[in-house]
Enzyme design. Structure first.
Site, PDB file in Angstrom:
ATOM      1  N   TYR A   1      -2.366  -6.912 -27.984  1.00 43.00           N
ATOM      2  CA  TYR A   1      -3.234  -5.995 -26.876  1.00 43.00           C
ATOM      3  C   TYR A   1      -3.867  -6.962 -25.762  1.00 43.00           C
ATOM      4  O   TYR A   1      -4.685  -7.549 -25.931  1.00 43.00           O
ATOM      5  CB  TYR A   1      -4.634  -5.458 -27.836  1.00 43.00           C
ATOM      6  CG  TYR A   1      -4.139  -4.535 -28.770  1.00 43.00           C
ATOM      7  CD1 TYR A   1      -2.845  -3.867 -28.998  1.00 43.00           C
ATOM      8  CD2 TYR A   1      -4.991  -4.120 -29.641  1.00 43.00           C
ATOM      9  CE1 TYR A   1      -2.338  -3.184 -29.991  1.00 43.00           C
ATOM     10  CE2 TYR A   1      -4.651  -3.070 -30.815  1.00 43.00           C
ATOM     11  CZ  TYR A   1      -3.230  -2.656 -30.893  1.00 43.00           C
ATOM     12  OH  TYR A   1      -2.931  -2.001 -31.978  1.00 43.00           O
TER      13      TYR A   1
ATOM     14  N   PHE B   1      -4.120   6.476 -33.104  1.00 45.09           N
ATOM     15  CA  PHE B   1      -4.211   7.755 -32.273  1.00 45.09           C
ATOM     16  C   PHE B   1      -4.748   8.693 -33.102  1.00 45.09           C
ATOM     17  O   PHE B   1      -4.141   9.803 -33.093  1.00 45.09           O
ATOM     18  CB  PHE B   1      -2.876   8.072 -31.560  1.00 45.09           C
ATOM     19  CG  PHE B   1      -2.480   7.397 -30.335  1.00 45.09           C
ATOM     20  CD1 PHE B   1      -3.184   6.435 -29.862  1.00 45.09           C
ATOM     21  CD2 PHE B   1      -1.511   7.790 -29.712  1.00 45.09           C
ATOM     22  CE1 PHE B   1      -2.975   5.810 -28.698  1.00 45.09           C
ATOM     23  CE2 PHE B   1      -0.877   7.415 -28.493  1.00 45.09           C
ATOM     24  CZ  PHE B   1      -1.857   6.393 -27.781  1.00 45.09           C
ATOM     25  N   PRO B   2      -6.125   8.367 -33.607  1.00 46.32           N
ATOM     26  CA  PRO B   2      -6.413   9.491 -34.519  1.00 46.32           C
ATOM     27  C   PRO B   2      -7.203  10.878 -33.947  1.00 46.32           C
ATOM     28  O   PRO B   2      -7.232  11.959 -34.414  1.00 46.32           O
ATOM     29  CB  PRO B   2      -7.577   8.745 -35.209  1.00 46.32           C
ATOM     30  CG  PRO B   2      -8.179   7.798 -34.404  1.00 46.32           C
ATOM     31  CD  PRO B   2      -6.705   7.339 -33.605  1.00 46.32           C
TER      32      PRO B   2
ATOM     33  N   GLY C   1      -3.864  16.515 -27.905  1.00 45.05           N
ATOM     34  CA  GLY C   1      -3.003  17.292 -26.690  1.00 45.05           C
ATOM     35  C   GLY C   1      -3.728  18.701 -26.493  1.00 45.05           C
ATOM     36  O   GLY C   1      -4.800  18.846 -26.394  1.00 45.05           O
TER      37      GLY C   1
END
Length: 275
Positions: free
Chosen positions: A56, A200-201, A205
């Site tokens: 990261y 990505f909890p 969308g």
């Protein structure tokens, strides 16, 4: 509360430290002071489990965590290694034992730790025998440089194979209310008592768009779509440890607030049906 590996207690809602870097998870954040403030605010709000990776930035996230939080009083830092970066949004698995050893040594240095409590193989390298990759991490565990080993983006078969090589305590896979492709892995973790860390909890969308089903349910529950998505994860399984990431103090406070939301049976069923 959940005991990772049966002996490391953490609160079940943590913080993912990927979004405190620059665009494309590359370079420094636009506002370094805000990134530091988010990390410190997380600890102040009771978050005691922070997940990062050497890739990261690369390295930026680990450096910021050390600057903001060392000596980590009451906060567990989990990190990952095994992905090489060649530019923004570019990720390449490298699982050669010597490289993984270097990853661990450098993460120890950046995080200013003597032992990493949870070290995760960020991706299995298909070009290197799994026994070589995990064998090296297990050697580092026996040396006391890492305390526990986890995996990321793996299948049930891969977890089972890995457990024949080294003690595995956690799995970090993509999973959220809209994406259940790792349902079988979650169920395996439940049966075996492994921590399941969904990344990505809150990637919800279209469901969270105005008028979307999640947005409607959130409005009815008196919370935000992100909070509702996190509350669903926390109820979905006792081994679930969501790590929502953010570079915003406001979003951090919002996410942490999800831990206090108690879903009714009807709300839980309605959210489950979204998948």
């Amino acid at each position: 509360m959940f005991l990772i590996g049966g002996d490391l207690p953490v609160m079940r809602l943590g913080l993912g430290a990927m979004r405190i870097t620059g665009p494309g998870i590359w370079g420094d954040p636009a506002d370094r002071a805000t990134a530091i403030a988010v990390l410190r605010q997380a600890a102040e709000l009771g978050v005691d489990f922070i997940d990062t990776a050497d890739s990261y930035g690369p390295y930026v996230s680990e450096d910021l965590i050390a600057e903001a939080l060392h000596p980590y009083q009451g906060v567990t830092i989990a990190t990952k290694g095994g992905l090489v970066r060649t530019g923004p949004d570019q990720w390449h698995p490298v699982g050669r034992p010597a490289y993984l050893r270097q990853c661990v040594e450098m993460s120890l240095r950046r995080l200013r730790l003597e032992t990493i409590e949870l070290y995760q193989l960020h991706r299995i390298d298909p070009d290197v025998p799994l026994a070589d990759q995990l064998g090296e991490l297990d050697a580092l565990r026996r040396e006391g440089k890492i305390a526990r080993i986890g995996l990321s983006e793996v299948s049930v078969a891969q977890v089972a194979e890995a457990r024949l090589i080294a003690p595995i305590v956690s799995v970090q896979n993509l999973y959220n209310v809209a994406n259940r492709q790792s349902e079988d892995v979650l169920e395996y973790c439940e049966r075996e008592g492994l921590a399941f860390i969904p990344w990505f909890p809150i990637a919800t969308g279209r469901l969270a768009a105005p008028g979307g089903r999640l947005a409607v349910l959130a409005r009815q529950a008196g919370c935000t779509p992100a909070q509702l998505a996190l509350a669903w994860l926390l109820r979905r399984s006792p081994v679930m440890l969501p790590i929502p990431g953010t570079g915003s103090p406001d979003h951090l406070a919002e996410n942490v607030g999800a831990a206090a939301i108690e879903l009714t049976d009807e709300q839980f069923a309605a959210l489950t049906a979204l998948g």
